[in-house]
Enzyme design. Structure first.
Site, PDB file in Angstrom:
ATOM      1  N   GLU A 274       0.810  -1.568   0.035  1.00 22.26           N
ATOM      2  CA  GLU A 274      -0.161  -0.099   0.190  1.00 22.26           C
ATOM      3  C   GLU A 274       1.305   1.695  -0.132  1.00 22.26           C
ATOM      4  O   GLU A 274       1.411   1.605   1.118  1.00 22.26           O
ATOM      5  CB  GLU A 274      -0.764  -0.274   1.131  1.00 22.26           C
ATOM      6  CG  GLU A 274      -2.394   0.750   1.321  1.00 22.26           C
ATOM      7  CD  GLU A 274      -2.318   2.181   1.909  1.00 22.26           C
ATOM      8  OE1 GLU A 274      -1.795   2.808   1.821  1.00 22.26           O
ATOM      9  OE2 GLU A 274      -2.870   1.852   2.658  1.00 22.26           O
ATOM     10  N   CYS A 308      -2.131   7.915   2.838  1.00 20.69           N
ATOM     11  CA  CYS A 308      -1.816   7.890   1.999  1.00 20.69           C
ATOM     12  C   CYS A 308      -3.093   8.837   1.041  1.00 20.69           C
ATOM     13  O   CYS A 308      -2.929   8.797  -0.949  1.00 20.69           O
ATOM     14  CB  CYS A 308      -1.199   7.105   1.197  1.00 20.69           C
ATOM     15  SG  CYS A 308      -0.080   6.525   1.971  1.00 20.69           S
ATOM     16  N   GLU A 407       3.777  13.860  -3.827  1.00 20.59           N
ATOM     17  CA  GLU A 407       2.640  13.584  -2.851  1.00 20.59           C
ATOM     18  C   GLU A 407       3.091  14.880  -1.337  1.00 20.59           C
ATOM     19  O   GLU A 407       3.875  14.777  -1.119  1.00 20.59           O
ATOM     20  CB  GLU A 407       2.696  12.127  -2.491  1.00 20.59           C
ATOM     21  CG  GLU A 407       2.409  11.720  -1.489  1.00 20.59           C
ATOM     22  CD  GLU A 407       1.315  10.454  -0.556  1.00 20.59           C
ATOM     23  OE1 GLU A 407       2.914   9.955  -0.922  1.00 20.59           O
ATOM     24  OE2 GLU A 407       0.861   9.711  -0.642  1.00 20.59           O
TER      25      GLU A 407
HETATM   26  C1  SIN Z   1      -3.266   5.606   4.770  1.00 18.65           C
HETATM   27  O1  SIN Z   1      -3.088   6.180   4.694  1.00 18.65           O
HETATM   28  O2  SIN Z   1      -2.148   5.062   4.241  1.00 18.65           O
HETATM   29  C2  SIN Z   1      -4.246   5.612   5.449  1.00 18.65           C
HETATM   30  C3  SIN Z   1      -5.373   6.267   5.489  1.00 18.65           C
HETATM   31  C4  SIN Z   1      -7.125   5.543   5.651  1.00 18.65           C
HETATM   32  O3  SIN Z   1      -7.320   4.330   6.200  1.00 18.65           O
HETATM   33  O4  SIN Z   1      -7.854   5.952   5.311  1.00 18.65           O
END
Ligand code: SIN
Length: 505
Positions: A274, A308, A407
């Site tokens: 991820e 993310c 990002e």
């Molecule tokens: C993440 O920022 O990797 C996860 C965000 C989320 O679970 O909403």
């Protein structure tokens, strides 16, 4: 904030391997060299980003600690994987109950080491716990297939089996939720686990593992080692090279994800990655603008923009651009920045100096290339600590700016003005990343057209809060592969075995 913990035993400062809390092996090796005058302490500091003060010391582990953890996990696997799904589910449910029973303390630990305001940390505890509960329940629903007979006297059966030892490497932005949604499905599937939390936020992960121990997990089923930025490669490389580790699950940057993919090829491990995102957030002329502002506030400023799935590029159609910017600016200007310990804080400090420097570099670069600051655009509360950045709205953003391609991972909303649907779809997809995208529209035909055209694993349609334990979370393109949450999140920890039995007639 750690001084107010009700249960101080949650504050662990050692590795947990084979049911023992212990220091790094480097400690004893160094002790034996003390007479030679060498450094004797293999630990590193954990700091509070709100103040910059040291709040704990944890083991700075190496390959020997990583191997000890793998030995324990590999030894525990046969017995754990043979337990009934119901037994595993009961233990995971007990863990879930303990997490909720300690929610206030866990939230304080998250806020102390990660910096997010206390109410957000509490939200994260509940969010992480929801994955634990979900996978406890899913454990009892694991099932394979019986395939219709193709040849007389021959049965074809498909089983789902746990992959084996799983290495979980987790990030700092959700120190509880990210590790919970990796460990819980692994345990539910019947895997055993070795894990390494991010060097900025090891305390939450250690507390979570402590609660799993209290829940009664058998020895070796769950092991954790901590390591500094400098020592992390030694720990991870030991797991990459070890053929007993059958899966790596990682949340973090795309360069590190690619490294893991390359280096795990030698033992062909299963991977869930991820990775980074560069989420577009599109507001069409026909959108409900108040709902779009609400959705952007939720998605953009959660955890100070350090997620993310955080919208990184905000595209607003020309006909509603000025009205939307006016409404957004009012909301962003009202956000209160401050330490996690202050009840009024809505945006905490960024995690560390590197993070603030990147945000500031993106804003300076944008301004040099013609962006206009509507709100914010600078560091704030420097008297409290060096990591605070003002929630920021920039207009006149263009693809030439660094913030369009990288990002930002901070509280900066750059607005790109667009005219046509085709143009915005092309720009939104013009990135190697493909984790999340958002758009607001009230035209049902457009909704289906755009949802299908966006190249991401997750699409928010008139919605800014997307994550749920019941939904598959993950990306496409260079945002990675594998899914967390939902039944797909459990499937990633199992392989498929086909049994073919003949001579039955
Ligand atoms: C993440 O920022 O990797 C996860 C965000 C989320 O679970 O909403």
């Amino acid at each position: 904030m750690l001084t107010t913990l009700t249960h101080r035993d949650l504050l662990r400062q050692q590795n947990f391997i084979d049911q023992q809390w212990r220091d790094s092996r480097r400690d004893s090796r160094r002790d034996s060299r003390r007479d030679s005058g060498r450094d004797s302490n293999a630990r590193f500091e954990v700091t509070d980003p709100s103040t910059g003060k040291v709040i704990a010391h944890v083991p700075d582990s190496d390959a020997a600690d990583a191997r000890d953890a793998t030995d324990a996990a590999a030894a525990a696997f046969p017995e754990w994987s043979r337990r009934t799904a119901r037994e595993r589910a009961q233990l995971i449910k007990r863990w879930h109950a303990l997490i909720l029973a300690h929610d206030q303390d866990l939230a304080r630990i998250i806020s102390a080491e990660q910096g997010k305001p206390l109410y957000e940390s509490l939200g994260e505890v509940r969010y992480g716990a929801s994955y634990v509960e979900w996978f406890a329940e899913e454990a009892t629903r694991i099932c394979g297939d019986v395939i219709a007979e193709a040849v007389p006297g021959r049965k074809m059966i498909v089983l789902k089996e746990p992959v084996g030892v799983v290495a979980a490497i987790t990030p700092w932005n959700f120190p509880l939720a990210m590790i919970a949604r990796k460990i819980a499905p692994a345990l539910a599937a019947g895997c055993t686990v070795v894990c390494k939390p991010a060097e900025d936020t090891p305390l939450t992960a250690l507390a979570l593992v402590y609660l799993a121990e209290q829940a009664g997990l058998p020895p070796g089923v769950l092991n954790i080692v901590t390591a500094s930025r400098a020592q992390t490669p030694a720990v991870v490389d030991a797991w990459l090279a070890d053929s007993r580790v059958r899966k790596i699950t990682f949340t973090g940057s795309t360069p590190v994800g690619k490294h893991l993919a390359r280096e795990s090829a030698g033992t062909l491990k299963k991977l869930s990655l991820e990775l980074g995102g560069n989420a577009p957030f599109i507001v069409f002329d026909d959108a409900d603008l108040d709902a779009a502002v609400e959705g952007l506030m939720a998605a953009k400023f959660r955890n100070g923009g350090q997620t993310c799935v955080c919208p990184n590029r905000v595209y607003v159609q020309a006909g509603v651009h000025d009205v939307f910017v006016g409404k957004l600016a009012k909301r962003v200007a009202a956000l209160r920045v401050g330490p996690a310990s202050e009840e009024t804080s809505q945006i905490g400090p960024m995690i560390n100096a590197r993070a603030v420097a990147k945000i500031d570099r993106h804003v300076r670069d944008a301004l040099e290339k013609g962006a206009h600051v509507v709100v914010g655009g600078e560091r704030v509360r420097t008297e409290d600590g060096p990591h605070y950045y003002a929630p920021t709205v920039l207009t006149r953003a263009t693809p030439a700016m660094a913030l369009a391609g990288e990002e930002t991972f901070g509280p900066v909303a750059p607005i790109f003005c667009f005219k046509h649907e085709d143009e915005v779809i092309r720009d939104a997809n013009d990135t190697p990343f493909g984790l999340a995208a958002y758009f607001y529209s009230n035209d049902v035909r457009r909704i289906w057209r755009v949802a299908q055209a966006l190249e991401t694993g997750i699409v928010g349609i008139n919605e800014g809060a997307l994550a749920s334990e019941a939904a598959p979370f993950g990306g496409v393109k260079e945002s990675g592969y594998g899914r967390e949450g939902s039944r797909h999140g459990l499937d990633d920890y199992m392989h498929t075995k086909y049994l073919c039995q003949g001579q039955l007639n």
